[in-house]
Design an enzyme around this catalytic site. Sequence first.
Site, mmCIF file in Angstrom:
data_model
loop_
_atom_site.group_PDB
_atom_site.id
_atom_site.type_symbol
_atom_site.label_atom_id
_atom_site.label_comp_id
_atom_site.label_asym_id
_atom_site.label_seq_id
_atom_site.Cartn_x
_atom_site.Cartn_y
_atom_site.Cartn_z
ATOM 1 N N ALA A 1 -24.393 -39.522 -22.712
ATOM 2 C CA ALA A 1 -24.864 -39.525 -24.595
ATOM 3 C C ALA A 1 -25.713 -40.447 -24.296
ATOM 4 O O ALA A 1 -26.663 -41.044 -25.772
ATOM 5 C CB ALA A 1 -23.391 -40.623 -24.895
ATOM 6 N N GLY A 2 -26.915 -40.781 -22.989
ATOM 7 C CA GLY A 2 -27.434 -42.264 -23.787
ATOM 8 C C GLY A 2 -29.400 -41.618 -23.919
ATOM 9 O O GLY A 2 -28.951 -40.482 -23.713
ATOM 10 N N GLY A 3 -30.332 -42.286 -23.447
ATOM 11 C CA GLY A 3 -31.357 -41.798 -24.099
ATOM 12 C C GLY A 3 -31.854 -40.737 -22.853
ATOM 13 O O GLY A 3 -32.618 -40.262 -22.877
ATOM 14 N N ILE A 4 -32.016 -41.443 -21.380
ATOM 15 C CA ILE A 4 -31.815 -39.885 -20.655
ATOM 16 C C ILE A 4 -30.950 -39.296 -20.930
ATOM 17 O O ILE A 4 -30.858 -37.697 -20.293
ATOM 18 C CB ILE A 4 -31.933 -40.749 -19.246
ATOM 19 C CG1 ILE A 4 -33.348 -41.650 -18.911
ATOM 20 C CG2 ILE A 4 -31.844 -39.808 -17.817
ATOM 21 C CD1 ILE A 4 -32.696 -42.684 -17.842
ATOM 22 N N HIS B 1 -38.658 -47.763 -5.497
ATOM 23 C CA HIS B 1 -39.134 -47.017 -6.899
ATOM 24 C C HIS B 1 -38.984 -48.213 -7.982
ATOM 25 O O HIS B 1 -38.455 -48.429 -9.348
ATOM 26 C CB HIS B 1 -37.526 -46.314 -7.391
ATOM 27 C CG HIS B 1 -37.639 -45.918 -8.308
ATOM 28 N ND1 HIS B 1 -38.932 -44.278 -9.245
ATOM 29 C CD2 HIS B 1 -37.222 -45.243 -10.128
ATOM 30 C CE1 HIS B 1 -38.627 -44.273 -10.413
ATOM 31 N NE2 HIS B 1 -37.176 -44.549 -11.014
ATOM 32 N N ARG C 1 -36.989 -55.430 -13.681
ATOM 33 C CA ARG C 1 -35.784 -54.550 -13.035
ATOM 34 C C ARG C 1 -34.756 -54.963 -12.625
ATOM 35 O O ARG C 1 -33.548 -54.820 -11.824
ATOM 36 C CB ARG C 1 -36.957 -53.577 -12.028
ATOM 37 C CG ARG C 1 -37.647 -52.694 -12.540
ATOM 38 C CD ARG C 1 -38.305 -51.812 -11.697
ATOM 39 N NE ARG C 1 -38.250 -50.253 -12.111
ATOM 40 C CZ ARG C 1 -38.262 -49.654 -12.480
ATOM 41 N NH1 ARG C 1 -37.274 -49.324 -12.497
ATOM 42 N NH2 ARG C 1 -39.823 -49.009 -13.511
ATOM 43 N N ASP D 1 -41.266 -41.112 -9.886
ATOM 44 C CA ASP D 1 -43.002 -41.145 -10.037
ATOM 45 C C ASP D 1 -43.869 -40.682 -9.768
ATOM 46 O O ASP D 1 -45.223 -40.555 -9.222
ATOM 47 C CB ASP D 1 -42.349 -42.556 -8.307
ATOM 48 C CG ASP D 1 -41.473 -43.278 -8.726
ATOM 49 O OD1 ASP D 1 -41.842 -44.028 -9.879
ATOM 50 O OD2 ASP D 1 -40.724 -43.879 -8.143
#
Length: 335
Positions: free
Chosen positions: A10-13, A186, A92, A155
Amino acid sequence: MVKATILGAAGGIGQPLSLLLRLNKKIDELSLYDIVNTVGVSADLSHIPTPQLIKGYVPKDKSDNETIKIALQGSDIVIIPAGIPRKPGMTRDDLFKINAGIVKSLIHQVGINCPNAFICIISNPVNSTVPIAVEELKKLGVYNPKKVFGITTLDNLRLEQFLSDSLNNKVSTTDLYNDVLTIGGHSGDSIVPVINSWNKNFNDNESYDKLINRVQFGGDEVVKAKDGKGSATLSMATAAYRFVDNLLDAIKFNKIIKEVAFVKIDELETFKLPFFITKHTQYFSLPITIDQEGIKLVEFPGYLTEKEVLMTKHAVEKVKVDVSKGFNFVHGSKL
């Protein structure tokens, strides 16, 4: 029958990735899990006519492990984009403090409920969350080095697009897809763009350095452009879809495919990996060959320029530190 499960759907991604996978004919059952809103996402996607079975799952409370058990059972692929997005000024490392616990708990459930699944980890920082997943699976006694991937495909997408931009779109991204790649890690300058014969198109160091920097810090560009209200979600969902779609060819049709991912290299068959990599780190993003059983071979690119070699050596040191953070999170001790 192929079942794919998204943890963090349900998230942005998770939402755009769920949409893309809903349209994938190679998936027979799509299982969506998140702590909120997943039933609604599933209901929305269920109105798209495909023969695919789709269902959303939300836990009743924090102690509910039965719901995720049902969501995961029988999964052939588990994709994990769960976690918080990066915000302005957030490194990060900041992400790690929050997302590490999320990944560890989800992987624990994967290890218990579908230990033979292919596991695709998107949650950042990948350089650390993949080692967390590996160590948690090892604790459960179900770790298979051939089936755990850190998704670094974004990337590669950035390199293909940004290099095409630098060449004034004289070369299509389709052509670049088969000829350029990123290796290393990454995050930031742990990412090493390898552009092969396209180096000849850069007559000055400034334009080349600009390309490299843009690939390495493309995430910052998106966070800034969204004015702190989001991160690279749509492009990341597209990248994850490309990887998963290729992986499905291996799983469902037993095709041998080529990909790039962040993997635990010391427990896999390798070809021509430089000693400076294998001596200093157990993990690296490199070209891999995959079949129905998982990773068959990890390779090193055929040729690197002197500058690319230097960047790779730098990436090894960066990845080594990030891996230690992930390992220590699970074990509370140094590597």
